[in-house]
Design a protein around this motif. Structure first.
Motif, PDB file in Angstrom:
ATOM      1  N   THR A 138     -26.085 -53.245  -4.235  1.00  0.00           N
ATOM      2  CA  THR A 138     -26.896 -51.806  -3.753  1.00  0.00           C
ATOM      3  C   THR A 138     -28.237 -51.630  -4.763  1.00  0.00           C
ATOM      4  N   GLU A 139     -28.526 -52.680  -5.715  1.00  0.00           N
ATOM      5  CA  GLU A 139     -29.712 -52.275  -6.345  1.00  0.00           C
ATOM      6  C   GLU A 139     -31.161 -52.703  -4.967  1.00  0.00           C
ATOM      7  N   ARG A 140     -31.042 -53.269  -4.148  1.00  0.00           N
ATOM      8  CA  ARG A 140     -31.909 -53.530  -3.073  1.00  0.00           C
ATOM      9  C   ARG A 140     -32.028 -52.170  -2.662  1.00  0.00           C
ATOM     10  N   TYR A 141     -30.684 -51.102  -2.605  1.00  0.00           N
ATOM     11  CA  TYR A 141     -31.132 -50.074  -1.808  1.00  0.00           C
ATOM     12  C   TYR A 141     -31.738 -48.918  -2.102  1.00  0.00           C
ATOM     13  N   VAL A 142     -31.283 -49.052  -4.260  1.00  0.00           N
ATOM     14  CA  VAL A 142     -31.847 -47.498  -4.448  1.00  0.00           C
ATOM     15  C   VAL A 142     -33.513 -47.276  -4.589  1.00  0.00           C
ATOM     16  N   ARG A 143     -34.144 -46.537  -3.908  1.00  0.00           N
ATOM     17  CA  ARG A 143     -35.534 -46.725  -3.988  1.00  0.00           C
ATOM     18  C   ARG A 143     -36.196 -45.295  -4.933  1.00  0.00           C
ATOM     19  N   GLU A 144     -35.482 -44.124  -5.415  1.00  0.00           N
ATOM     20  CA  GLU A 144     -35.904 -43.717  -6.244  1.00  0.00           C
ATOM     21  C   GLU A 144     -34.811 -42.883  -6.502  1.00  0.00           C
ATOM     22  N   GLU A 154     -29.516 -37.627  -8.560  1.00  0.00           N
ATOM     23  CA  GLU A 154     -29.396 -37.489  -7.503  1.00  0.00           C
ATOM     24  C   GLU A 154     -30.370 -39.186  -6.276  1.00  0.00           C
ATOM     25  N   ILE A 155     -30.096 -39.700  -5.241  1.00  0.00           N
ATOM     26  CA  ILE A 155     -30.469 -40.801  -5.772  1.00  0.00           C
ATOM     27  C   ILE A 155     -31.318 -41.423  -3.644  1.00  0.00           C
ATOM     28  N   LYS A 156     -32.293 -41.637  -3.725  1.00  0.00           N
ATOM     29  CA  LYS A 156     -32.670 -42.199  -2.267  1.00  0.00           C
ATOM     30  C   LYS A 156     -32.429 -43.864  -2.138  1.00  0.00           C
ATOM     31  N   PHE A 157     -32.227 -43.783  -1.239  1.00  0.00           N
ATOM     32  CA  PHE A 157     -31.530 -44.847  -0.485  1.00  0.00           C
ATOM     33  C   PHE A 157     -32.196 -45.238   0.332  1.00  0.00           C
ATOM     34  N   GLY A 158     -32.345 -46.290   0.655  1.00  0.00           N
ATOM     35  CA  GLY A 158     -33.105 -47.223   1.835  1.00  0.00           C
ATOM     36  C   GLY A 158     -32.079 -47.405   2.846  1.00  0.00           C
ATOM     37  N   LEU A 159     -31.978 -47.556   4.035  1.00  0.00           N
ATOM     38  CA  LEU A 159     -30.470 -47.878   4.387  1.00  0.00           C
ATOM     39  C   LEU A 159     -31.517 -48.853   6.172  1.00  0.00           C
ATOM     40  N   VAL A 160     -30.339 -49.576   6.290  1.00  0.00           N
ATOM     41  CA  VAL A 160     -30.367 -50.577   7.486  1.00  0.00           C
ATOM     42  C   VAL A 160     -29.907 -50.091   8.481  1.00  0.00           C
ATOM     43  N   GLU A 161     -30.697 -50.366   9.433  1.00  0.00           N
ATOM     44  CA  GLU A 161     -29.754 -50.347  11.285  1.00  0.00           C
ATOM     45  C   GLU A 161     -29.134 -51.547  11.148  1.00  0.00           C
ATOM     46  N   PRO A 162     -27.844 -51.299  11.593  1.00  0.00           N
ATOM     47  CA  PRO A 162     -26.525 -52.289  11.510  1.00  0.00           C
ATOM     48  C   PRO A 162     -27.041 -53.065  12.784  1.00  0.00           C
ATOM     49  N   ARG A 163     -26.426 -54.331  12.688  1.00  0.00           N
ATOM     50  CA  ARG A 163     -27.197 -54.907  13.943  1.00  0.00           C
ATOM     51  C   ARG A 163     -25.870 -55.420  14.713  1.00  0.00           C
ATOM     52  N   LEU A 164     -25.221 -54.413  15.888  1.00  0.00           N
ATOM     53  CA  LEU A 164     -24.462 -53.274  16.654  1.00  0.00           C
ATOM     54  C   LEU A 164     -23.534 -54.670  16.756  1.00  0.00           C
ATOM     55  N   HIS A 165     -23.728 -55.990  16.797  1.00  0.00           N
ATOM     56  CA  HIS A 165     -22.678 -57.063  17.641  1.00  0.00           C
ATOM     57  C   HIS A 165     -22.053 -58.176  16.661  1.00  0.00           C
ATOM     58  N   GLU A 166     -20.925 -58.368  16.069  1.00  0.00           N
ATOM     59  CA  GLU A 166     -20.163 -58.969  14.998  1.00  0.00           C
ATOM     60  C   GLU A 166     -18.847 -59.661  15.921  1.00  0.00           C
ATOM     61  N   ARG A 167     -18.715 -60.555  14.814  1.00  0.00           N
ATOM     62  CA  ARG A 167     -17.637 -61.755  15.503  1.00  0.00           C
ATOM     63  C   ARG A 167     -17.200 -62.551  14.540  1.00  0.00           C
ATOM     64  N   LEU A 168     -15.425 -62.621  14.650  1.00  0.00           N
ATOM     65  CA  LEU A 168     -14.713 -62.661  13.379  1.00  0.00           C
ATOM     66  C   LEU A 168     -14.278 -63.973  13.229  1.00  0.00           C
ATOM     67  N   VAL A 169     -14.554 -65.130  12.839  1.00  0.00           N
ATOM     68  CA  VAL A 169     -13.826 -66.203  12.808  1.00  0.00           C
ATOM     69  C   VAL A 169     -12.879 -66.327  11.310  1.00  0.00           C
TER      70      VAL A 169
END
Ligand SMILES: Cc1cc2nc3c(=O)[nH]c(=O)nc-3n(C[C@H](O)[C@H](O)[C@H](O)COP(=O)(O)OP(=O)(O)OC[C@H]3O[C@@H](n4cnc5c(N)ncnc54)[C@H](O)[C@@H]3O)c2cc1C
Length: 546
Positions: free
Chosen positions: A158-164, A258-273
């Protein structure tokens, strides 16, 4: 007390309660402690929090014993959300998502992660540091604990996404905290009053002890223990970022609103082993191999969790989407393993992502093939629906234990340590004999790719030897973790269960800086006392709920 409650009620628009049902509800979190609060306050707005903080400061100055413990959903596993005075419960009123931007969201601290996730996903955005408790926790709790989860390998905590963030401080004012340039910092330091003093003292502390603090940063990929003073100031860029101290501070420095979080665009395709391990000694080599393929997750659960999941199959199936018969059919291989005694000691889930189905599939297949030399049973999972059953077992592992083992209770006290994955080959053979000495039933799950293990012993209720075992086993495990320069907490934080080990983990000089930090922010010790600093092992032991 009744008089004080009346006084507080007169100051705020929200409510204050002290009936036994409410107090009972707030006397526990997901740890194994019980602390009865005196009252629970539901602040309606920031002005309410400010009023309660100012009131507490006055009472404290008059020599009365009062403190404030902020609380989100109360899923903390360390006892961090417990307090013997006033609990400030945020989800009732601080539950608004304020706004979305192209790559960020501004949310009040009491917003449930599940609500934020739903809103963000309609914009193809994600806050990727969600914990396994994502259906039941708030974003304020995630920030205060610096939570992390199954996507940590790729996205961090979470530390990576807290902008303010905004926080009500001990002077009763709400301040905005964000990264500052040298010039902006100077302006803050020139201010009068609490804010100017805070920036002057905090800068002096991190600047004067720069090398000591940089060397104190644990050499692991994730850490929630202590105050992260080493992340506040970077001499090279000149950036001074107090949010990096407030994240993970467990409500000991103020009340986050109150928190301002940075967000990412998830990579939509996943494959599990899925990898079935029978020999735990193979973990380091297998994980080392998988890490070369840049997985977004390497998670795990053990044979006991597996058995419990089979026992609770109807519950689990009910939580999955899809026809019941199809789902039950999907579990046939697991049922077969259970019937034939073929349950593996540890199941590893390695997930790979890509921009297309082909890309994700190709990497997953390569990773699976690379494991051939170990002669293991592995499975490349075809569909997201099939993958979901493994994820549910992983995410629910702790919850299943908490709610379904009769006559026993979960005892999370060695539940979150981290050592570098490269050191696991040496570390694990030393850990198992320690665990075995105590003749315990325990489950292992966790984020093996980060070297982060959740070991949860089960304790017989009313076992007179339990408190002694918690003390001795805890000490032995943490001595070993510290010998490998690990962290005692990757994500669950210190709370009542680990704060007393902070001095050992970081050494007396750094611990002193933690004490000074607390003094700078909260000189009267109003906010969540006994966590991080000024903790007492005896107090924790007296409040064990076993
Ligand atoms: C089944 C289960 C699975 C879990 N899995 C994970 C996991 O994978 N990863 C992980 O990191 N954690 C995990 N946890 C622990 C916990 O769920 C997380 O730490 C979660 O983010 C806490 O959120 P919460 O809203 O419940 O916070 P709470 O428990 O209410 O509070 C947590 C701490 O933050 C403080 N706090 C809360 N709100 C504020 C605020 N507004 N201002 C200041 N301080 C505040 C509290 O005082 C307390 O110290 C798990 C717990 C459970 C029960």
């Amino acid at each position: 007390m009744a008089e004080i409650l009346k006084q507080i009620q007169n100051l705020i628009k929200g409510e204050i309660k002290d009936d036994s049902a409410t107090l009972g509800l707030f006397s526990t979190d997901a740890s194994f402690y019980k602390v009865w609060p005196r009252a629970v306050v539901y602040p309606k707005d920031v002005a309410d929090i400010q009023a309660v903080v100012k009131f507490a400061a006055q009472e404290k100055a008059a020599g009365r014993d009062i403190s404030l413990t902020a609380r989100g959903a109360g899923t903390d596993m360390s006892g961090g959300a417990l307090g013997q005075s006033l609990i400030l419960s945020l989800p009732k009123y601080f539950n608004r998502i304020r706004s979305f931007g192209q790559d960020f969201v501004v949310a009040e601290a009491g917003v449930f992660y599940r609500d934020l996730e739903k809103e963000a996903s309609t914009r193809n955005l994600l806050l990727p540091s969600f914990p396994a408790s994502k259906e039941i926790c708030t974003v304020g709790g995630m920030v205060a604990n610096n939570s992390g989860g199954e996507l940590n390998l790729q996205y961090g905590k979470t530390e990576r996404y807290v902008r303010e963030l905004k926080m009500v401080c001990s002077d009763g004012q709400e301040y905005l905290f964000k990264p500052l340039s040298a010039l902006e910092l100077k302006k803050k330091q020139q201010k009068d009053g609490f804010e100017g003093g805070l920036y002057r003292q905090l800068f002096e502390l991190v600047d004067k002890n720069y090398d000591l603090l940089k060397a104190a940063k644990p050499e692991v990929s994730k850490n929630s223990a202590g105050y992260y003073l080493w992340n506040v100031y970077d001499r090279q860029t000149g950036i001074f970022d107090p949010t990096q101290l407030l994240v993970g501070s467990q409500g000991t420095l103020g009340v986050i609103t109150e928190i301002k979080f940075g967000l990412v665009e998830p990579r939509l395709h996943e494959r599990l082993v899925v990898i079935f391990l029978n020999d735990l000694q193979q973990i380091p080599n297998v994980v080392g191999k998988l890490l070369k393929f840049n997985p977004q997750s390497i998670e795990s659960y053990d044979d006991k969790t597996f058995r419990l999941a089979i026992k609770l199959l109807p519950d689990i199936v009910a939580r999955l989407k899809g026809g019941i018969f199809k789902l039950l059919f999907g579990f046939l291989p697991e049922l077969w393993m259970a019937l034939t005694g073929g349950i593996p000691k540890l199941v590893l889930l390695a997930e790979f992502s890509g921009d297309s189905e082909r890309e994700a599939g190709a990497i997953a297949r390569q990773a699976q093939e690379s494991l051939k030399e170990f002669n293991l049973k592995t499975k490349l999972i075809d569909s997201p629906a099939d993958a979901e059953k493994y994820w549910i077992i992983r995410r629910e592992s702790f919850n299943m234990l908490r709610h379904h083992v009769r006559g026993m209770r979960t005892a999370p006290f060695i539940d979150d340590f981290v050592v570098r994955p490269e050191a696991l080959g040496e570390f694990l053979p030393k850990l198992y004999p320690i665990l075995n000495k105590y003749n315990l039933t325990y489950t292992i799950a966790g984020h093996v790719g980060d070297g982060n293990f959740h070991i949860i012993p089960l304790i017989k209720l009313k076992d007179p030897k339990a408190a002694e075992m918690v003390k001795n086993l805890g000490k032995e495990v943490y001595d070993l973790v510290f010998a490998y320069k690990g962290s005692m907490s990757g994500e669950h934080n210190d709370g009542l269960v680990r704060s007393h080990y902070l001095q050992q983990m970081y050494g007396p000089a750094v611990y002193k800086l933690f004490e000074q930090t607390k003094k700078i922010f909260d000189p009267q010790d109003i906010f969540n006392p006994g966590k991080k600093v000024n903790s007492s092992f005896e107090y924790s032991q007296q409040h064990l709920d076993i």
